[in-house]
Write a protein that holds these residues in place. Structure first.
Motif, PDB file in Angstrom:
ATOM      1  N   PRO A   1       0.820  -1.210   0.000  1.00 45.83           N
ATOM      2  CA  PRO A   1       0.000   0.000   0.000  1.00 45.83           C
ATOM      3  C   PRO A   1       0.857   1.266   0.000  1.00 45.83           C
ATOM      4  CG  PRO A   1       0.058  -0.934   2.188  1.00 45.83           C
ATOM      5  CD  PRO A   1       0.800  -1.888   1.295  1.00 45.83           C
ATOM      6  N   GLU A   2       0.263   2.341  -0.476  1.00 45.92           N
ATOM      7  CA  GLU A   2       0.936   3.639  -0.417  1.00 45.92           C
ATOM      8  C   GLU A   2       0.948   4.106   1.037  1.00 45.92           C
ATOM      9  OE1 GLU A   2       1.077   7.508  -3.146  1.00 45.92           O
ATOM     10  OE2 GLU A   2      -0.923   6.897  -2.556  1.00 45.92           O
ATOM     11  N   ARG A   3       2.121   4.424   1.552  1.00 44.47           N
ATOM     12  CA  ARG A   3       2.263   4.856   2.944  1.00 44.47           C
ATOM     13  C   ARG A   3       3.250   6.019   3.013  1.00 44.47           C
ATOM     14  NH1 ARG A   3      -1.713   2.031   4.900  1.00 44.47           N
ATOM     15  NH2 ARG A   3      -1.329  -0.062   5.617  1.00 44.47           N
ATOM     16  N   THR A   4       2.869   7.045   3.749  1.00 41.12           N
ATOM     17  CA  THR A   4       3.789   8.173   3.926  1.00 41.12           C
ATOM     18  C   THR A   4       4.988   7.757   4.762  1.00 41.12           C
ATOM     19  OG1 THR A   4       2.527   8.966   5.824  1.00 41.12           O
ATOM     20  CG2 THR A   4       2.004   9.924   3.685  1.00 41.12           C
ATOM     21  N   SER A   5       4.826   6.739   5.605  1.00 37.18           N
ATOM     22  CA  SER A   5       5.943   6.304   6.441  1.00 37.18           C
ATOM     23  C   SER A   5       7.122   5.826   5.591  1.00 37.18           C
ATOM     24  CB  SER A   5       5.511   5.202   7.416  1.00 37.18           C
ATOM     25  OG  SER A   5       4.952   4.111   6.729  1.00 37.18           O
ATOM     26  N   LEU A   6       6.854   5.219   4.446  1.00 34.15           N
ATOM     27  CA  LEU A   6       7.941   4.792   3.568  1.00 34.15           C
ATOM     28  C   LEU A   6       8.682   6.007   3.019  1.00 34.15           C
ATOM     29  CD1 LEU A   6       9.546   2.625   2.117  1.00 34.15           C
ATOM     30  CD2 LEU A   6       7.802   2.630   0.330  1.00 34.15           C
ATOM     31  N   GLN A   7       7.922   6.991   2.582  1.00 35.45           N
ATOM     32  CA  GLN A   7       8.555   8.213   2.065  1.00 35.45           C
ATOM     33  C   GLN A   7       9.365   8.909   3.161  1.00 35.45           C
ATOM     34  OE1 GLN A   7       5.083  10.252   0.700  1.00 35.45           O
ATOM     35  NE2 GLN A   7       4.961   9.093  -1.205  1.00 35.45           N
ATOM     36  N   GLN A   8       8.833   8.940   4.376  1.00 36.29           N
ATOM     37  CA  GLN A   8       9.533   9.574   5.486  1.00 36.29           C
ATOM     38  C   GLN A   8      10.818   8.835   5.823  1.00 36.29           C
ATOM     39  OE1 GLN A   8       6.331   9.413   8.296  1.00 36.29           O
ATOM     40  NE2 GLN A   8       5.577  11.460   7.779  1.00 36.29           N
ATOM     41  N   ALA A   9      10.751   7.519   5.882  1.00 36.70           N
ATOM     42  CA  ALA A   9      11.949   6.727   6.192  1.00 36.70           C
ATOM     43  C   ALA A   9      13.001   6.907   5.102  1.00 36.70           C
ATOM     44  CB  ALA A   9      11.582   5.254   6.355  1.00 36.70           C
ATOM     45  N   GLN A  10      12.577   6.887   3.848  1.00 41.27           N
ATOM     46  CA  GLN A  10      13.517   7.099   2.753  1.00 41.27           C
ATOM     47  C   GLN A  10      14.147   8.488   2.836  1.00 41.27           C
ATOM     48  OE1 GLN A  10      10.972   6.272  -0.625  1.00 41.27           O
ATOM     49  NE2 GLN A  10      11.903   4.261  -0.907  1.00 41.27           N
ATOM     50  N   GLY A  11      13.327   9.490   3.112  1.00 38.14           N
ATOM     51  CA  GLY A  11      13.832  10.860   3.213  1.00 38.14           C
ATOM     52  C   GLY A  11      14.831  11.031   4.338  1.00 38.14           C
ATOM     53  N   ALA A  12      14.659  10.245   5.405  1.00 39.17           N
ATOM     54  CA  ALA A  12      15.573  10.314   6.548  1.00 39.17           C
ATOM     55  C   ALA A  12      16.736   9.335   6.400  1.00 39.17           C
ATOM     56  CB  ALA A  12      14.814  10.004   7.836  1.00 39.17           C
ATOM     57  N   ALA A  13      16.780   8.605   5.286  1.00 42.53           N
ATOM     58  CA  ALA A  13      17.819   7.600   5.027  1.00 42.53           C
ATOM     59  C   ALA A  13      17.876   6.554   6.142  1.00 42.53           C
ATOM     60  CB  ALA A  13      19.186   8.258   4.816  1.00 42.53           C
ATOM     61  N   LYS A  14      16.688   6.108   6.569  1.00 38.71           N
ATOM     62  CA  LYS A  14      16.572   5.102   7.626  1.00 38.71           C
ATOM     63  C   LYS A  14      15.831   3.889   7.081  1.00 38.71           C
ATOM     64  CE  LYS A  14      18.217   7.683  10.942  1.00 38.71           C
ATOM     65  NZ  LYS A  14      19.463   7.432  11.595  1.00 38.71           N
ATOM     66  N   PRO A  15      16.168   2.704   7.579  1.00 42.37           N
ATOM     67  CA  PRO A  15      15.417   1.521   7.161  1.00 42.37           C
ATOM     68  C   PRO A  15      13.971   1.589   7.651  1.00 42.37           C
ATOM     69  CG  PRO A  15      17.446   0.909   8.331  1.00 42.37           C
ATOM     70  CD  PRO A  15      17.269   2.387   8.474  1.00 42.37           C
ATOM     71  N   LEU A  16      13.069   1.141   6.836  1.00 43.26           N
ATOM     72  CA  LEU A  16      11.652   1.130   7.200  1.00 43.26           C
ATOM     73  C   LEU A  16      11.418   0.282   8.449  1.00 43.26           C
ATOM     74  CD1 LEU A  16       8.773   1.985   6.394  1.00 43.26           C
ATOM     75  CD2 LEU A  16       8.638  -0.145   5.101  1.00 43.26           C
TER      76      LEU A  16
END
Length: 85
Positions: free
Chosen positions: A33-48
């Motif tokens: 599913p589309e999740r903002t948490s994935l975008q946030q984790a990617q933006g912070a360079a952190k593993p989901l």
């Protein structure tokens, strides 16, 4: 792999059915599913998997299911015209 799915979208459900009709078992489950948490984790360079929040953990579980399926079968399904992974 179908990602960025919006389950409430009739158009998304139509397109997913279209993919399954065309490619059958090559379409992996679960759908991501589309999740903002994935975008946030990617933006912070952190593993989901370490990102806080229930939606991040649910999505991490979906990724784990996909990886488990690939490991269990020993391959990634590819069309017959493609190379085996």
């Amino acid at each position: 792999m179908v990602n960025r799915v919006r389950p409430q979208s009739i158009e998304h459900q139509f397109r997913i059915k279209e993919l399954r009709d065309m490619f059958g078992p090559l379409v992996l489950a679960p759908q991501l599913p589309e999740r903002t948490s994935l975008q946030q984790a990617q933006g912070a360079a952190k593993p989901l998997h370490i990102w806080p929040g229930e939606s991040a953990q649910e999505l991490a579980g979906d990724f784990d299911q996909l990886l488990d399926r690939i490991i269990r079968t020993g391959r990634v399904p590819v069309p017959e015209t493609g190379a085996q992974a």
